[in-house]
Design a protein around this motif. Structure first.
Motif, PDB file in Angstrom:
ATOM      1  N   ASN A   1      14.495  31.238  74.374  1.00 46.88           N
ATOM      2  CA  ASN A   1      13.493  30.403  73.716  1.00 46.88           C
ATOM      3  C   ASN A   1      14.007  29.867  72.392  1.00 46.88           C
ATOM      4  N   ILE A   2      14.766  30.691  71.666  1.00 47.79           N
ATOM      5  CA  ILE A   2      15.331  30.223  70.396  1.00 47.79           C
ATOM      6  C   ILE A   2      16.278  29.059  70.641  1.00 47.79           C
ATOM      7  N   GLY A   3      17.127  29.188  71.663  1.00 52.49           N
ATOM      8  CA  GLY A   3      18.086  28.121  71.950  1.00 52.49           C
ATOM      9  C   GLY A   3      17.422  26.847  72.440  1.00 52.49           C
ATOM     10  N   LYS A   4      16.300  26.970  73.168  1.00 52.96           N
ATOM     11  CA  LYS A   4      15.661  25.788  73.763  1.00 52.96           C
ATOM     12  C   LYS A   4      14.650  25.124  72.831  1.00 52.96           C
ATOM     13  N   HIS A   5      13.868  25.924  72.072  1.00 54.01           N
ATOM     14  CA  HIS A   5      12.705  25.355  71.397  1.00 54.01           C
ATOM     15  C   HIS A   5      12.686  25.531  69.877  1.00 54.01           C
ATOM     16  N   ALA A   6      13.365  26.546  69.346  1.00 47.25           N
ATOM     17  CA  ALA A   6      13.131  26.894  67.950  1.00 47.25           C
ATOM     18  C   ALA A   6      13.852  25.997  66.959  1.00 47.25           C
ATOM     19  N   ARG A   7      14.940  25.319  67.394  1.00 47.98           N
ATOM     20  CA  ARG A   7      15.791  24.540  66.486  1.00 47.98           C
ATOM     21  C   ARG A   7      16.214  25.417  65.298  1.00 47.98           C
TER      22      ARG A   7
ATOM     23  N   THR B   1      11.599  26.620  63.760  1.00 51.68           N
ATOM     24  CA  THR B   1      10.370  25.907  63.398  1.00 51.68           C
ATOM     25  C   THR B   1       9.108  26.712  63.680  1.00 51.68           C
ATOM     26  N   GLY B   2       9.202  27.804  64.442  1.00 47.11           N
ATOM     27  CA  GLY B   2       8.023  28.620  64.739  1.00 47.11           C
ATOM     28  C   GLY B   2       7.103  27.941  65.735  1.00 47.11           C
ATOM     29  N   GLY B   3       5.864  28.476  65.798  1.00 48.35           N
ATOM     30  CA  GLY B   3       4.863  27.879  66.684  1.00 48.35           C
ATOM     31  C   GLY B   3       4.914  28.365  68.104  1.00 48.35           C
ATOM     32  N   ALA B   4       5.544  29.505  68.367  1.00 52.03           N
ATOM     33  CA  ALA B   4       5.579  30.034  69.737  1.00 52.03           C
ATOM     34  C   ALA B   4       4.170  30.355  70.209  1.00 52.03           C
ATOM     35  N   ASP B   5       3.884  30.053  71.441  1.00 51.81           N
ATOM     36  CA  ASP B   5       2.540  30.236  71.993  1.00 51.81           C
ATOM     37  C   ASP B   5       2.644  31.019  73.296  1.00 51.81           C
TER      38      ASP B   5
END
Length: 596
Positions: A522-528, A552-556
Motif C-alpha cells: 500500500n505504501i508503494g502504490k498509494h502513500a507517495r 500522504t496518509g488517508g488510508a481507509d
C-alpha cells in the motif's frame, strides 16, 4: 362497648397451607367504594365520641370513647389498605367489619331506646368477630373444620344469648325487647355467654399456636410478631371476660390493657404490609445482583424472599425428575406441608421450581416478582452460554477457514514450485541449448532469445504468484528473514527493526508476514512516501508488528479488501489491528497478535 366487661378477641395469623393458584387476580375495589367506607369510618369514630357524651350514665366517657376509636379506626384503615392491596383475600373486608362492629356496640351509650337496644344485641359480637379475623388471616377464610366449628359456636352464643338476655329484660329499662323481666336469669345467661366466649378465645389461641408450630420456620419476623399480637389479644380478651363473670378486682385496668393490645394487631398488620412492599421493591436490587457473572442464583433468590431455606430445582426432561444445582434429586412439590412450590415454565414445559416457606404464599406479588427475576436470570444465563458457545464456534470456524486457506496456499505454492516453475526452468535450459545449435541462422537465434525472455518473465511472474500464495522463505527461514526480503523488495527505503527470540506458531508468523507485505504494498502504490519503518517485536506472549510511513496518509479500511482482510486475519487469532492515518501525516499500522 357496654359498661360491663364486653370485650373483643384476638385471633391467630397462621401460615396457610398451599392453595391452588387462581388463573386471574380479581380487580381491586373501586376507589369510590373505598372512599365511602373511609368516610363512614370517620363518621363512626366521631359518633362514638358523641355517644359517649350523650348521657350522664357513662363513667370516664372520654377515655371509653378513645379506647373504642383506638381499635375501630386502625381496623377500618388497615382493612381498606388490605382490600386494596389484596382484592383476592377477604381479610381486608373482615377487618373493616370488625372495626364497624366494635363502633356499633357503643349505640348502647345512647339515651334513646332503639339505639340502646341495637347496641345491646351487638354488645358481645366483637368477642367473636375478632377471633374470626385473626383465625382467618391472611386469606380471610377459616382454614380448618375446627376453626369453623369454633367460630360458629361463638356467633350462635353471642347473637342468640344477647337476644335471650334482652327478652329477659336485660339490665336497663331502655331495652325494647323485654318479654319476661327476670334480672337474675338474664345475668346467669350472660355469664354463660361470657364463659363460652372466653373459651372461644382461648381455643383460638391454641389453634394459633398449633398452626404456628406446624408452620415451623417463619422467614419474616413481622409476620411472626403479627401472629403473637393476635394470640396476646385473645388471651387478654378471655381474661377480661372471665373477670367480668366473677367480678375480679382490677377490671377497669384489665380492660385498658385488653383494648391497648387489640389496637396493636392492625398496626402490626400494616407494618407487615409495608415490610412486604419493601421486600418487593428489593427485587430491583435482585435484578442488579443477578447481572453479576458468576452469581449464586439460589442464594440471591433466598435473600430476596428472605427465606434461607429456599430451594432452587431444575427440571431434567431426559430423566423426568427435578434436581438441585448439585445434581441431587428434589421432590416437587415438597412433601413437607410447611413448604410450597412455584414452578417456572417456558412454552408450556417445566424448566425450574422455587420451593419456599408457606408463610410467603400470601405474598403473591413478591413471589411473582422473584420468580420472574429467576426466570430472566436463568434464561439470560442460558442465552449467554449459547452466545459464548456460538462465539467460540465462530472463532474456531474462522481459524479453521484461515488454516484451511493457508494449507491450500502452501499446497498451491509447492505445486507451482515443483511443477510449473520446474518445467519453465527446464524449458529455459532447452532453449539455451537450442540457441547454441543454431549458429548458422541468426534469425532463428533471435526468435529463440525472445522465447527464452518470455519464459523468464513468465517464471518471474509465477514466482511472484507463488510467493503471494505462501512465502516459502517464511517456512524455510522464519519471520525475520521473510520480513527482510520484503523490505529489500519494497518500493521505498525501509528502516527495519526485528526482535524475535524464537520461531512462533505458523499462523502467527504468516499473519505478521502479510501485515508487513500488505502495508509495504500500500505504501508503494498509494502513500507517495519517501521512507517507511517496520518494527517486529516479540513481547509478553504477544507479537507486535508496526509499519509506518511518511506519505500522504488517508488510508481507509472501508475501501478495498486489503486492510479489511488483514484485520480479519488478526482478529481470527484474538488479535487487534489498529490504523492511525491523517491527511499529509503518513500512516501507522499496528498489529498485536497473541500466541501464548
Amino acid at each position: 362497648m357496654a359498661s360491663t366487661a364486653r370485650s373483643t378477641s384476638v385471633g391467630v395469623a397462621a401460615i396457610p397451607r398451599p392453595r391452588r393458584p387462581v388463573s386471574a387476580r380479581p380487580p381491586p375495589p373501586p376507589t369510590a367504594v373505598l372512599t365511602v367506607i373511609g368516610l363512614a369510618g370517620a363518621l363512626a369514630a366521631v359518633a362514638v365520641v358523641l355517644l359517649a357524651h350523650s348521657g350522664d350514665t357513662l363513667d370516664r366517657a372520654g377515655l371509653r370513647a378513645a379506647m373504642v376509636d383506638w381499635i375501630a379506626i386502625p381496623y377500618i384503615v388497615g382493612g381498606l389498605i388490605a382490600w386494596r392491596r389484596r382484592p383476592e383475600s377477604r381479610f381486608g373486608v373482615l377487618m373493616i367489619a370488625a372495626g364497624f362492629t366494635l363502633a356499633a356496640t357503643t349505640l348502647q351509650w345512647s339515651p334513646a331506646r332503639l339505639p340502646y337496644t341495637v347496641g345491646l344485641l351487638l354488645d358481645l359480637l366483637p368477642a367473636v368477630v375478632f377471633p374470626h379475623v385473626f383465625l382467618a388471616f391472611p386469606s380471610g377464610r377459616l382454614q380448618g373444620r375446627a376453626e369453623r366449628i369454633l367460630i360458629g359456636v361463638g356467633y350462635v352464643t353471642a347473637i342468640a344469648g344477647s337476644v335471650l338476655v334482652a327478652a329477659l329484660g336485660g339490665f336497663d329499662p331502655r331495652n325494647l325487647l323485654t318479654v319476661t323481666p327476670d334480672a337474675g336469669l338474664a345475668e346467669a345467661v350472660q355469664n354463660v355467654q361470657l364463659m363460652i366466649l372466653a373459651g372461644v378465645c382461648l381455643v383460638g389461641v391454641l389453634l394459633l399456636v398449633r398452626r404456628k408450630r406446624a408452620a415451623g420456620h417463619t422467614p419474616r419476623r413481622l409476620l411472626g410478631l403479627l401472629v403473637d399480637s393476635f394470640s396476646l389479644g385473645l388471651i387478654t380478651f378471655a381474661a377480661l371476660l372471665v373477670a367480668a363473670v366473677f367480678g375480679l378486682p382490677g377490671f377497669e385496668q384489665l380492660r385498658l390493657v385488653t383494648f391497648a393490645v387489640l389496637g396493636l394487631a392492625p398496626l402490626a398488620f400494616l407494618a407487615a404490609l409495608l415490610d412486604a412492599r419493601l421486600a418487593r421493591s428489593g427485587v430491583a436490587g435482585l435484578l442488579v445482583e443477578l447481572r453479576a457473572d458468576p452469581v449464586d442464583l439460589r442464594a440471591s433468590l433466598a435473600r430476596a424472599l428472605r427465606d434461607p431455606t429456599l430451594t432452587l430445582a431444575y427440571w431434567l426432561p431426559q430423566y423426568g425428575t427435578w434436581s438441585d444445582e448439585d445434581g441431587r434429586e428434589v421432590a416437587v412439590p415438597d412433601p413437607d406441608p410447611r413448604r410450597t412450590a412455584t414452578i417456572l415454565e417456558r412454552d408450556g414445559e417445566h424448566v425450574a421450581a422455587l420451593l419456599y416457606d408457606t408463610s410467603l404464599q400470601d405474598e403473591h406479588e413478591l413471589v411473582a416478582a422473584v420468580s420472574a427475576a429467576a426466570d430472566m436470570a436463568r434464561e439470560n444465563g442460558r442465552l449467554q452460554a449459547e452466545l459464548r458457545a456460538r462465539l467460540q464456534e465462530l472463532h474456531g470456524s474462522r481459524i479453521r477457514v484461515i488454516e484451511a486457506g493457508q494449507r491450500e496456499r502452501q499446497r498451491l505454492e509447492r505445486d507451482l514450485h515443483d511443477g510449473a516453475q520446474q518445467r519453465l526452468v527446464a524449458l529455459s535450459l532447452e532453449l539455451s541449448v537450442l540457441r547454441e545449435r543454431l549458429t548458422g541462422d541468426p534469425d532463428a537465434r533471435g526468435r529463440v532469445d525472445r522465447m527464452k525472455h518470455e519464459v523468464l518473465v513468465s517464471l518471474d511472474e509465477l514466482r511472484d504468484l507463488a510467493r503471494g500464495l505462501h512465502p516459502a522463505v517464511l517456512s524455510g527461514h522464519g519471520l525475520a528473514v521473510a520480513v527482510e526480503s520484503l523490505a529489500a523488495r519494497a518500493a521505498v527505503p525501509v528502516g527495519l527493526s526485528v526482535d524475535l527470540r524464537r520461531r512462533l506458531p505458523d499462523a502467527v508468523e504468516v499473519t505478521a508476514y502479510y501485515v508487513v507485505a500488505e502495508s509495504l504494498t500500500n505504501i508503494g502504490k498509494h502513500a507517495r512516501a519517501t521512507s517507511a519503518t517496520v518494527k517486529v517485536k516479540d513481547g509478553d506472549e504477544t507479537l507486535v508488528v508496526e509499519v509506518t510511513d511518511d506519505g500522504t496518509g488517508g488510508a481507509d479500511t472501508e475501501k478495498g479488501s486489503g486492510l479489511r482482510g488483514l484485520a480479519d486475519r488478526v482478529e481470527a487469532l484474538d488479535g487487534e489491528l489498529r490504523i492511525w492515518t491523517r491527511q499529509g501525516n503518513g500512516t501507522r499500522v499496528r498489529a498485536e497478535i497473541p500466541y501464548g
